[in-house]
Structures are given as structure tokens and as C-alpha cells.
Scaffold this motif. Structure first.
Motif, PDB file in Angstrom:
ATOM      1  N   LEU A 505      39.878  43.628  33.544  1.00 27.70           N
ATOM      2  CA  LEU A 505      39.789  43.869  34.985  1.00 27.70           C
ATOM      3  C   LEU A 505      39.240  42.649  35.702  1.00 27.70           C
ATOM      4  N   ALA A 506      38.188  42.061  35.123  1.00 29.74           N
ATOM      5  CA  ALA A 506      37.539  40.902  35.746  1.00 29.74           C
ATOM      6  C   ALA A 506      38.481  39.716  35.846  1.00 29.74           C
ATOM      7  N   ALA A 507      39.321  39.548  34.841  1.00 32.94           N
ATOM      8  CA  ALA A 507      40.203  38.380  34.786  1.00 32.94           C
ATOM      9  C   ALA A 507      41.319  38.432  35.810  1.00 32.94           C
ATOM     10  N   LYS A 508      41.768  39.630  36.164  1.00 29.20           N
ATOM     11  CA  LYS A 508      42.962  39.724  37.009  1.00 29.20           C
ATOM     12  C   LYS A 508      42.702  40.182  38.441  1.00 29.20           C
ATOM     13  N   ASP A 509      41.597  40.867  38.692  1.00 27.73           N
ATOM     14  CA  ASP A 509      41.354  41.432  40.024  1.00 27.73           C
ATOM     15  C   ASP A 509      40.386  40.585  40.852  1.00 27.73           C
ATOM     16  N   ASP A 510      40.498  40.743  42.172  1.00 25.85           N
ATOM     17  CA  ASP A 510      39.583  40.073  43.097  1.00 25.85           C
ATOM     18  C   ASP A 510      38.429  41.001  43.437  1.00 25.85           C
ATOM     19  N   PHE A 511      37.231  40.412  43.495  1.00 22.83           N
ATOM     20  CA  PHE A 511      36.046  41.183  43.856  1.00 22.83           C
ATOM     21  C   PHE A 511      35.259  40.415  44.907  1.00 22.83           C
ATOM     22  N   SER A 512      34.230  41.055  45.404  1.00 20.08           N
ATOM     23  CA  SER A 512      33.385  40.403  46.410  1.00 20.08           C
ATOM     24  C   SER A 512      32.004  41.025  46.377  1.00 20.08           C
ATOM     25  N   GLN A 513      31.131  40.517  47.229  1.00 20.58           N
ATOM     26  CA  GLN A 513      29.793  41.092  47.327  1.00 20.58           C
ATOM     27  C   GLN A 513      29.834  42.519  47.869  1.00 20.58           C
ATOM     28  N   ASP A 514      30.961  42.920  48.435  1.00 20.52           N
ATOM     29  CA  ASP A 514      31.126  44.310  48.877  1.00 20.52           C
ATOM     30  C   ASP A 514      30.982  45.282  47.708  1.00 20.52           C
ATOM     31  N   ASN A 515      31.290  44.810  46.490  1.00 21.95           N
ATOM     32  CA  ASN A 515      31.268  45.679  45.319  1.00 21.95           C
ATOM     33  C   ASN A 515      29.865  45.927  44.775  1.00 21.95           C
ATOM     34  N   LEU A 516      28.899  45.116  45.189  1.00 28.42           N
ATOM     35  CA  LEU A 516      27.565  45.221  44.581  1.00 28.42           C
ATOM     36  C   LEU A 516      26.917  46.579  44.841  1.00 28.42           C
ATOM     37  N   PHE A 517      26.992  47.072  46.069  1.00 29.64           N
ATOM     38  CA  PHE A 517      26.290  48.290  46.468  1.00 29.64           C
ATOM     39  C   PHE A 517      26.645  49.471  45.565  1.00 29.64           C
ATOM     40  N   SER A 518      27.909  49.812  45.503  1.00 27.29           N
ATOM     41  CA  SER A 518      28.319  50.970  44.703  1.00 27.29           C
ATOM     42  C   SER A 518      28.263  50.699  43.207  1.00 27.29           C
ATOM     43  N   THR A 519      28.480  49.453  42.801  1.00 28.00           N
ATOM     44  CA  THR A 519      28.379  49.118  41.374  1.00 28.00           C
ATOM     45  C   THR A 519      26.959  49.331  40.883  1.00 28.00           C
ATOM     46  N   MET A 520      25.972  48.908  41.684  1.00 23.34           N
ATOM     47  CA  MET A 520      24.573  49.110  41.294  1.00 23.34           C
ATOM     48  C   MET A 520      24.201  50.592  41.307  1.00 23.34           C
ATOM     49  N   LEU A 521      24.716  51.347  42.273  1.00 16.94           N
ATOM     50  CA  LEU A 521      24.445  52.787  42.294  1.00 16.94           C
ATOM     51  C   LEU A 521      25.040  53.441  41.047  1.00 16.94           C
ATOM     52  N   GLY A 522      26.272  53.074  40.703  1.00 13.40           N
ATOM     53  CA  GLY A 522      26.906  53.635  39.517  1.00 13.40           C
ATOM     54  C   GLY A 522      26.215  53.203  38.237  1.00 13.40           C
ATOM     55  N   LEU A 523      25.823  51.943  38.182  1.00 16.03           N
ATOM     56  CA  LEU A 523      25.188  51.383  36.989  1.00 16.03           C
ATOM     57  C   LEU A 523      23.855  52.056  36.698  1.00 16.03           C
ATOM     58  N   THR A 524      23.119  52.379  37.753  1.00 19.53           N
ATOM     59  CA  THR A 524      21.798  52.984  37.592  1.00 19.53           C
ATOM     60  C   THR A 524      21.835  54.512  37.606  1.00 19.53           C
ATOM     61  N   GLY A 525      23.028  55.082  37.807  1.00 17.18           N
ATOM     62  CA  GLY A 525      23.156  56.533  37.821  1.00 17.18           C
ATOM     63  C   GLY A 525      22.613  57.173  39.076  1.00 17.18           C
ATOM     64  N   THR A 526      22.657  56.448  40.188  1.00 11.49           N
ATOM     65  CA  THR A 526      22.196  56.987  41.464  1.00 11.49           C
ATOM     66  C   THR A 526      23.352  57.695  42.158  1.00 11.49           C
TER      67      THR A 526
END
Length: 544
Positions: A505-526
Motif C-alpha cells: 500500500l505504501a509503495a503505490k498510494d499517495d498519503f499526506s498529513q491528513d492521514n495522521l489523525f485517524s491513523t493514530m486513533l486507529g493505531l491506539t484503539g481510540t
């Protein structure tokens, strides 16, 4: 005309006002005219005429302002202020390719004393002394003669204002289409014109500051910890906020030099196509923690609204922010935080600045005493310029020769790149150190780490240095940032994350700082309504 040094020269008020209007409009805007020539090559007669009309318009506008100020006996003060701000603006525009707007003003105001000192080069001092302070002093030294009675002087000044207005209208009638086309296609060009750029930036900053004291807007009030995160080992996540690391020079991004030798062995997932929210810390950091996407980011709202850490903390997760970069820009205001530079630790801190290893001071003890789930944020000084050579200990000076001065424009491109790449070797060491710290506590915690830089950096490409350019025209190196995620084997198996899927996924898709908020919530189980699964990088790689 020359005057003895011990005798003050005398001028008529109109001549005095016109003289300094010309000095400000012409000699303190050379950087602006240079940018105009780049945007509008002087390859035909009409372009020449348009170009030559610009100083006339600038002189006329400034003459109107200072002449109006003279009716309140504020002309000398106004002229002196215009000279000082214009001289300073021209120096930084000319030497670093920056643009003066509100975000740059905020960036300046947020600069720490040590960072300000780093910019104080002999060239800067001499330039501001000669073109700024000396000329401002001359404005007060010259004796101004006004005809009596007062009404006569007033009439002369009104005529001068009228003449300036006529000049502006004449230019507009002849070249309006040319001006409109130029400034419509080069919208940021006017932000290089002094002193209007500084005035507009100040007014914009003031308007924004007024709204900053509005009542706090709460978000994620329904936040709670996911059931899977409540049983078994506790969870610990470290989020490293990078500073001025550009993806172009990360070897994980494919850069020719091995600037990430340690991380290459750490089984991290690197995201080579990641964009920042802004080009300065004062924009990017509050943006990435706000939960608002860049295209809809409202910095005024972000200034009085809760963010990522508030939501995580509300879910019962312990949060700690360790600071080494002059402040969290509001992102950590309502969670425990500490300024590590204030410790002034021997061997780590020099003249108010510290190596990023200071962020680990006391962290071992904190983790040992941590009873619940935790998130630790390390805000690094990273690769902040212009004193790149101060960002790493001597043992990381591997690429030579280096640029060991704050006058980076005087260094060769290779020296500058060498020094910057050394900072990235140290960034590599810091992130690897954080991973090893988490690995050392895997008996007690299920661990994970995210690294994301706030913005990139220009290293002299096309005459542009540092960062802070308006996003629309900023070079890619200021917007393309490194991001990586490290998940312990325990985290991957416990929460069903397929690392192969994540790497693909990392190699082919574009990401941004927009992804940090929900990624951190998901990562921490919030769990919360503010969580958006489509923005969580891990979503598609979780086992259903």
C-alpha cells in the motif's frame, strides 16, 4: 548636493517625502523587481514599459501614505518604519527566496531566540545597518522646511497627493491588462513588494490573533478505548514529529546516499509519497493534529479547537509531549508536556539548543512507571536551518566538506547538501533509538511507532533556501515529507495487521498529513465519531 557632516541639510517637505518614497519604492524593492523580470521577461517594448511603470506606481503609493502622515506630523516615523521593515524584508527575500505573508510572520514570531541568533550573520547586520538603520536615521537628521502659512504647505501636499493619484490612474489606463495578467498568474508576487507585504501580513496576523481567544470547541467527546485494547498487555505508541526533513534526501525514498542505514534494518514501512499540510511548523503541526484536511483546514478554528491528543487522552490513554523545537503550536496545550531544552543538560544543550537525544531524558523511568496505555510524542528539532551543522553531534559528520556557518548562501551546493544529509543521519539514529526503546519494553507493552516530518526544505535549488513558501507555489521539496510506521511483531499479530499488505500500500498510494489523525486513533484503539476509517492507513491491511 553634499553637506558638511556637522551641518544638518535642509529640504522642502515635498522633496523630503518624494526622496524617501523613491528610496523605499526603488532601492528597497530590488528583490521584487528581480522577481518581476523572471515572471515577465523584458523581451519586448511593452514589457519594458510595464516594468518601468512599476517603480512610478510604488513611489506614488508610498508618497500618498507618507504625505497623509505628514498632516499628523508622523511622516518621519512612518518613513523610518517603512525603511526598517522593507530593508529586513528585502534581505530575506533576496537571500533566501522567502515571501512575506501571515504564515511567514507567525513563523518569525514563533522562532526561538537561538534560531533568531542563527540568522544573525555579518552580512545581515551590515545590510540592515546600511540600508535600514542608517537611512532611517537620515530621515530624522534632515531638517524639513515647510512654507508658511500652514495652508500653503497643505495645498502643496494636496497637490502632491493628487499628482500621485493621477500617475497611478494613468498607469492603470495604459497597462491595466498587463498588471492584471501578471498578478493573476503570479499571485504571490505582491508579497515580495515592500512595505505593503509586511503591512498586509501584520493586519492578517492581528485579525487571526483576535479570533484565537474564542471559546474552546470540543471534539470527540464520545471517545473510548476499543475493547481489544483493554485486555492483555498495555499498548505504547511513540509518535515522532520530524522537523524540516525532506523526503528527497531519505535513502528510504530512493536517495542515492545511505542517510537511513539504521532504519533500513528496522522493518519499518516507509511511505514515499507523502505530502505536508504546510511549509512551516506553525502551519503543519496544528494542521496535522487538527483532524481537518488540508484543503479545508481553518487555522483560526484550529487555534481554539481540540485536536488529536485531546481525543486520545479522553479515551483514557496517558499522553506525554516532549518538546525540543520551540513549542507544539497548540497541539499539546491540554495534555502533559515538557520543554526539554529548559533542562540545559550538559553535553546535549548549547546556547539554548539541544540535540534531539535530550527528548529521551527521563523517558525510561516514565515508561517503567506507566500503568495504562500510553502515547508519547517527541517533537524534534531535526534538520532545522540555517545552522544545520548544529543539529548533530560530531560523530555524525560523515559527509564532508560541510557548511559550518549560518550564511548558507555563501556555501557551495555540495557543502550545504552534505551538512543537511548529516542531519538526516542523526534523524535516522533518533528514530532507531525510539524503536529500540520500545523493543526493550515489549514484555510489558504492545508497541508501535509513527514518524512524520512537518515540512521539507529548500537547499538552494533555484536560489531558494529554508522553507515557508506559500503552499501554492512552494517547491516540491518543501511539501514532500518522509513518513514511516513501525509495528512490533506483537502488534501485528495481536491486532491482525498484514505488514506485506502495508508495504504494498505504501509503495503505490499517495498519503499526506491528513492521514495522521485517524491513523493514530486507529493505531491506539481510540473509538470516536471523529475517526474516519478511509483516512486510517492501516484500515485495508487489518484482517477482517
Amino acid at each position: 548636493m553634499f553637506f558638511p557632516f556637522n551641518k544638518r541639510p535642509t529640504m522642502s517637505r515635498l522633496s523630503f517625502l518624494l526622496l524617501f518614497s523613491t528610496y523605499i519604492a526603488v532601492f528597497l524593492n530590488l528583490a521584487f523587481y528581480h522577481q518581476v523580470i523572471v515572471a515577465m521577461p523584458l523581451d519586448n517594448l511593452r514589457n519594458w514599459l510595464v516594468f518601468l511603470s512599476m517603480p512610478l506606481v510604488a513611489i506614488s503609493v508610498i508618497n500618498i501614505v507618507v504625505t497623509l502622515a505628514s498632516f499628523l506630523w508622523l511622516d518621519r516615523l512612518t518613513i523610518a518604519l517603512f525603511i526598517l521593515v522593507s530593508a529586513a524584508a528585502q534581505y530575506f527575500i533576496w537571500n533566501f527566496g522567502i515571501i512575506i505573508d501571515r504564515s511567514m510572520l507567525v513563523n518569525i514570531l514563533d522562532t526561538t531566540p537561538s534560531e533568531s541568533y542563527a540568522l544573525m550573520t555579518p552580512k545581515l547586520v551590515v545590510t540592515l545597518l546600511l540600508s535600514g538603520l542608517v537611512m532611517a536615521g537620515v530621515a530624522f537628521w534632515i531638517r524639513v522646511r515647510s512654507p508658511a502659512p500652514f495652508w500653503k504647505s497643505a495645498v502643496y501636499r494636496i497637490v502632491s497627493i493628487a499628482a500621485s493619484v493621477v500617475c497611478i490612474l494613468l498607469v492603470a489606463s495604459l497597462f491595466y491588462k498587463d498588471y492584471a495578467s501578471l498578478f493573476r498568474n503570479q499571485k504571490e508576487l505582491v508579497k515580495s513588494l515592500s512595505p505593503s507585504n509586511s503591512i498586509a501580513a501584520t493586519l492578517s496576523w492581528y485579525k487571526h490573533d483576535v479570533t484565537a481567544n474564542l471559546p474552546l470547541v470540543k471534539i470527540g467527546e464520545d471517545a473510548k478505548l476499543a475493547p481489544a485494547m483493554q485486555s492483555g498487555k498495555k499498548n505504547l505508541t511513540i509518535l515522532i514529529v520530524g522537523e524540516t526533513s525532506r523526503a528527497a534526501n531519505f535513502s528510504l525514498s530512493g536517495y542515492g546516499r545511505d542517510t537511513n542505514p539504521l532504519l533500513a534494518k528496522d522493518q519499518v514501512t516507509y511511505f514515499p509519497h507523502t505530502a505536508s499540510c504546510g511549509t512551516a511548523t506553525a502551519v503543519s503541526v496544528p494542521c496535522m493534529f487538527s483532524g481537518m484536511p488540508r484543503v479545508h483546514y481553518d487555522d483560526e478554528l484550529a487555534g481554539h479547537q481540540e485536536g488529536l491528543l485531546d481525543v486520545i487522552q479522553r479515551a483514557g490513554i496517558k499522553v506525554l509531549w516532549n518538546e525540543n523545537d520551540g513549542g507544539c503550536k497548540g497541539a499539546c496545550d491540554r495534555v502533559p508536556h515538557q520543554d526539554m531544552t529548559s533542562l540545559n543538560l550538559s553535553g546535549m544543550c548549547i546556547k539554548g539548543e539541544c540535540y534531539d537525544e535530550v527528548l529521551f531524558h527521563g523517558l525510561e523511568e516514565y515508561i517503567q512507571q506507566l500503568q495504562g496505555n500510553g502515547v508519547i510524542v517527541l517533537h524534534t528539532i531535526g534538520s532545522h536551518g540555517p545552522t544545520y551543522f548544529n543539529r548533530y553531534p560530531p560523530q555524525f559528520r560523515r559527509f564532508t566538506p560541510t557548511c559550518d556557518t549560518n550564511q548558507i548562501q555563501d556555501c557551495s551546493q555540495q557543502q550545504l547538501v552534505n551538512t543537511y544529509d548529516n542531519t538526516l543521519l542523526y534523524v535516522d539514529f533518533i528514530v532507531d533509538k525510539a524503536i529500540k526503546l520500545l523493543q526493550a519494553h515489549q514484555d510489558k507493552f504492545t508497541t508501535s511507532l509513527v514518524y512524520l516530518s512537518d515540512h521539507g526544505e529548500s537547499l538552494g535549488e533555484n536560489g531558494t533556501y529554508l522553507h515557508g513558501m506559500p503552499y501554492a507555489i512552494a517547491p516540491e521539496v518543501q511539501k514532500h515529507v518522509p513518513m514511516l510506521i513501525w509495528l512490533s511483531p506483537d502488534y501485528q499479530s495481536r491486532y491482525g495487521i498484514n505488514k506485506g499488505c502495508l508495504d504494498s500500500l505504501a509503495a503505490k498510494d499517495d498519503f499526506s498529513q491528513d492521514n495522521l489523525f485517524s491513523t493514530m486513533l486507529g493505531l491506539t484503539g481510540t473509538q470516536s465519531k471523529v475517526y474516519k476509517s478511509e483516512d486510517d492507513i492501516l484500515t485495508s491491511c487489518r484482517k477482517r
